[in-house]
Motif scaffolding. Structure first.
Motif, mmCIF file in Angstrom:
data_model
loop_
_atom_site.group_PDB
_atom_site.id
_atom_site.type_symbol
_atom_site.label_atom_id
_atom_site.label_comp_id
_atom_site.label_asym_id
_atom_site.label_seq_id
_atom_site.Cartn_x
_atom_site.Cartn_y
_atom_site.Cartn_z
ATOM 1 N N LEU A 94 -20.477 -18.028 -7.314
ATOM 2 C CA LEU A 94 -20.312 -18.874 -6.126
ATOM 3 C C LEU A 94 -21.362 -19.967 -6.109
ATOM 4 N N GLN A 95 -21.144 -20.921 -5.226
ATOM 5 C CA GLN A 95 -22.108 -21.995 -4.982
ATOM 6 C C GLN A 95 -22.579 -21.920 -3.539
ATOM 7 N N ARG A 96 -23.817 -22.252 -3.290
ATOM 8 C CA ARG A 96 -24.357 -22.459 -1.935
ATOM 9 C C ARG A 96 -25.208 -23.713 -2.045
ATOM 10 N N SER A 150 -20.212 -18.921 -17.778
ATOM 11 C CA SER A 150 -21.363 -19.767 -17.493
ATOM 12 C C SER A 150 -20.852 -21.056 -16.884
ATOM 13 N N SER A 151 -21.355 -22.183 -17.351
ATOM 14 C CA SER A 151 -20.953 -23.494 -16.821
ATOM 15 C C SER A 151 -21.602 -24.549 -17.695
ATOM 16 N N VAL A 152 -21.050 -25.763 -17.663
ATOM 17 C CA VAL A 152 -21.779 -26.871 -18.292
ATOM 18 C C VAL A 152 -23.178 -26.983 -17.691
ATOM 19 N N HIS A 153 -23.339 -26.461 -16.459
ATOM 20 C CA HIS A 153 -24.652 -26.550 -15.803
ATOM 21 C C HIS A 153 -25.636 -25.503 -16.310
ATOM 22 N N GLU A 154 -25.294 -24.794 -17.378
ATOM 23 C CA GLU A 154 -26.334 -24.045 -18.089
ATOM 24 C C GLU A 154 -27.199 -25.043 -18.852
ATOM 25 N N PRO A 157 -28.516 -30.603 -15.877
ATOM 26 C CA PRO A 157 -29.191 -30.446 -14.574
ATOM 27 C C PRO A 157 -28.270 -30.930 -13.461
ATOM 28 N N TRP A 158 -28.403 -30.343 -12.255
ATOM 29 C CA TRP A 158 -27.453 -30.677 -11.182
ATOM 30 C C TRP A 158 -28.189 -30.753 -9.848
ATOM 31 N N ALA A 159 -28.584 -31.976 -9.483
ATOM 32 C CA ALA A 159 -29.259 -32.198 -8.191
ATOM 33 C C ALA A 159 -28.376 -31.727 -7.045
ATOM 34 N N ASN A 163 -30.059 -24.002 -7.189
ATOM 35 C CA ASN A 163 -29.872 -22.547 -7.325
ATOM 36 C C ASN A 163 -28.774 -22.234 -8.338
ATOM 37 N N TYR A 164 -27.682 -22.982 -8.252
ATOM 38 C CA TYR A 164 -26.533 -22.735 -9.139
ATOM 39 C C TYR A 164 -26.892 -23.050 -10.598
ATOM 40 N N ALA A 165 -27.482 -24.222 -10.835
ATOM 41 C CA ALA A 165 -27.834 -24.594 -12.212
ATOM 42 C C ALA A 165 -28.838 -23.599 -12.792
ATOM 43 N N PRO A 194 -17.465 -23.649 -18.664
ATOM 44 C CA PRO A 194 -16.463 -24.646 -18.259
ATOM 45 C C PRO A 194 -17.106 -25.886 -17.631
ATOM 46 N N GLY A 195 -16.364 -26.989 -17.747
ATOM 47 C CA GLY A 195 -16.685 -28.192 -16.975
ATOM 48 C C GLY A 195 -15.959 -28.094 -15.645
ATOM 49 N N ALA A 196 -15.386 -29.206 -15.192
ATOM 50 C CA ALA A 196 -14.703 -29.179 -13.884
ATOM 51 C C ALA A 196 -13.283 -28.655 -14.058
ATOM 52 N N ILE A 197 -13.022 -27.524 -13.459
ATOM 53 C CA ILE A 197 -11.703 -26.893 -13.522
ATOM 54 C C ILE A 197 -11.175 -26.799 -12.090
ATOM 55 N N PRO A 200 -10.774 -23.127 -6.281
ATOM 56 C CA PRO A 200 -11.328 -23.258 -4.921
ATOM 57 C C PRO A 200 -12.829 -23.568 -4.887
ATOM 58 N N ILE A 201 -13.554 -23.334 -5.995
ATOM 59 C CA ILE A 201 -15.021 -23.507 -5.929
ATOM 60 C C ILE A 201 -15.413 -24.978 -5.792
ATOM 61 N N ASN A 202 -14.540 -25.887 -6.241
ATOM 62 C CA ASN A 202 -14.936 -27.300 -6.298
ATOM 63 C C ASN A 202 -13.870 -28.234 -5.718
ATOM 64 N N THR A 203 -13.147 -27.761 -4.706
ATOM 65 C CA THR A 203 -12.052 -28.548 -4.108
ATOM 66 C C THR A 203 -12.482 -29.981 -3.788
ATOM 67 N N GLY A 255 -15.095 -32.572 -22.742
ATOM 68 C CA GLY A 255 -16.130 -33.464 -23.272
ATOM 69 C C GLY A 255 -17.234 -33.798 -22.279
ATOM 70 N N MET A 256 -17.327 -33.016 -21.199
ATOM 71 C CA MET A 256 -18.348 -33.297 -20.186
ATOM 72 C C MET A 256 -19.772 -33.251 -20.747
ATOM 73 N N MET A 257 -19.941 -32.543 -21.876
ATOM 74 C CA MET A 257 -21.280 -32.420 -22.468
ATOM 75 C C MET A 257 -21.671 -33.634 -23.313
HETATM 76 C C1 BGC Z 1 -19.107 -25.895 -10.777
HETATM 77 C C2 BGC Z 1 -18.042 -26.852 -10.299
HETATM 78 C C3 BGC Z 1 -18.169 -28.190 -10.995
HETATM 79 C C4 BGC Z 1 -18.266 -28.025 -12.501
HETATM 80 C C5 BGC Z 1 -18.564 -29.333 -13.216
HETATM 81 C C6 BGC Z 1 -19.060 -25.822 -12.270
HETATM 82 O O1 BGC Z 1 -20.001 -24.923 -12.749
HETATM 83 O O2 BGC Z 1 -18.903 -24.607 -10.199
HETATM 84 O O3 BGC Z 1 -18.176 -27.043 -8.897
HETATM 85 O O4 BGC Z 1 -17.021 -28.994 -10.697
HETATM 86 O O5 BGC Z 1 -19.279 -27.096 -12.810
HETATM 87 O O6 BGC Z 1 -19.630 -30.027 -12.631
#
Ligand code: BGC
Ligand code: NAI
Length: 266
Positions: A94-96, A150-154, A157-159, A163-165, A194-197, A200-203, A255-257
């Motif tokens: 989740l994200q907060r 995981s996420s591309v945010h491994e 960096p994500w201002a 907490n999520y990154a 994953p990148g942006a999929i 519901p997490i990123n509506t 290709g988000m990376m």
């Molecule tokens: C986040 C999404 C975001 C995606 C790309 C994911 O880890 O949960 O909200 O769209 O990364 O930034």
């Protein structure tokens, strides 16, 4: 023959989004599935119904992945039902979101508890089970498999999402360290990043044309990912086709990376 015939997968947070798509994709390839959920039971039951309609076994199990006793009870119930587990997909997350200056300790802790500690608790339980039973060469070359969401945010960096990154960077190093530790035991451990999929997490990142168009600036393939894009990679990682893939983060992000801002800059 289907690629996951006779296997059993436990997928956390699989009543929605990427977990749901992974559960359905794995069932399509022959797996029986434990559908872990924490929210609406009807959503989990709907996934179970779909899987059973494909002729596979499925059970829904409510557990908070960040609570040790609930995780242990879930693994015990799953093994009781299916006799064994072959794959854990550590998907719940989740994200907060908040800028750091306003981020509460509760929101910091919640994200680390679910996204990182939850993956540790489930990975540990899966490992204990894999080591307690015989290998199952009739269904899988590996003794067991752990797939971490995981996420591309491994790496990116994500201002506003510190907490999520931090949690996903933690998942990366946890996954790699576990992989180093358990590789000699014929257990494979990998991540999907994953990148942006579209889930519901990123509506807010895709629901309006303005948001979607801004998002495309970050994606060289110029489309949002669909949950099946991730589910298909999870199937491959659970199958013998990827038997020599171990300790890898596989980026599934169009290709988000690739530092897309440099396409016409720099
Ligand atoms: C986040 C999404 C975001 C995606 C790309 C994911 O880890 O949960 O909200 O769209 O990364 O930034
Ligand atoms: P989602 O919100 O549909 O799925 C997350 C699931 O985790 C939900 O079903 C939720 O109920 C469950 N969950 C939350 N806390 C839980 C807990 N304590 N115990 C058990 N389950 C819990 O969103 P999505 O996108 O499917 O997220 C799945 C994973 O994918 C997450 O780890 C997320 O960080 C990751 N991810 C998602 C991306 C995206 O763009 N959608 C990109 C990169 C990573």
């Amino acid at each position: 023959m289907s690629r996951l015939e006779g296997q059993v997968a436990l997928i956390t947070g699989s009543s929605s989004g990427l977990g749901r798509a992974t559960a359905l994709a794995m069932a399509k390839e022959g797996a029986n599935v434990v559908v872990n959920y924490i929210g609406r039971q009807e959503a989990a039951d709907e996934v179970v119904d779909k899987i059973q309609a494909m002729g596979r076994g499925a059970m829904a199990y409510r557990a908070d992945v960040s609570v040790e006793e609930q995780v242990q009870a879930m693994f015990a119930a799953a093994i009781e039902e299916f006799g064994a587990l072959d794959t854990l997909v550590n998907n719940a997350g989740l994200q907060r979101d908040a800028n750091l200056i306003d981020m509460s300790l509760a929101d910091w802790n919640k994200v680390i508890d679910v996204n990182l500690t939850g993956q540790f608790l489930c990975a540990r339980e899966a490992l204990r089970h894999f080591m307690a039973r015989e290998e199952r060469p009739e269904v899988s070359k590996a003794r067991g498999k752990i797939i971490c969401m995981s996420s591309v945010h491994e790496a990116i960096p994500w201002a506003g999402h510190v907490n999520y990154a931090a949690s996903k960077a933690g998942v990366m190093m946890m996954m790699k360290s576990i992989a180093q530790e358990v590789g000699p035991m014929n257990i494979r451990v990998n991540s999907i990043a994953p990148g942006a999929i579209r889930t519901p997490i990123n509506t807010s990142a895709w629901e309006t044309p303005e948001a979607y168009s801004a998002l495309m600036e970050l994606i060289p393939q110029r489309r949002i990912g669909e949950p099946e894009d991730v589910g298909n990679v999870a199937v491959w990682l659970a199958s013998d086709e990827s038997d020599y893939v171990h300790g890898a983060s596989i980026f599934v992000g169009g290709g988000m990376m690739l530092y897309p801002g440099f396409a016409d800059g720099g």
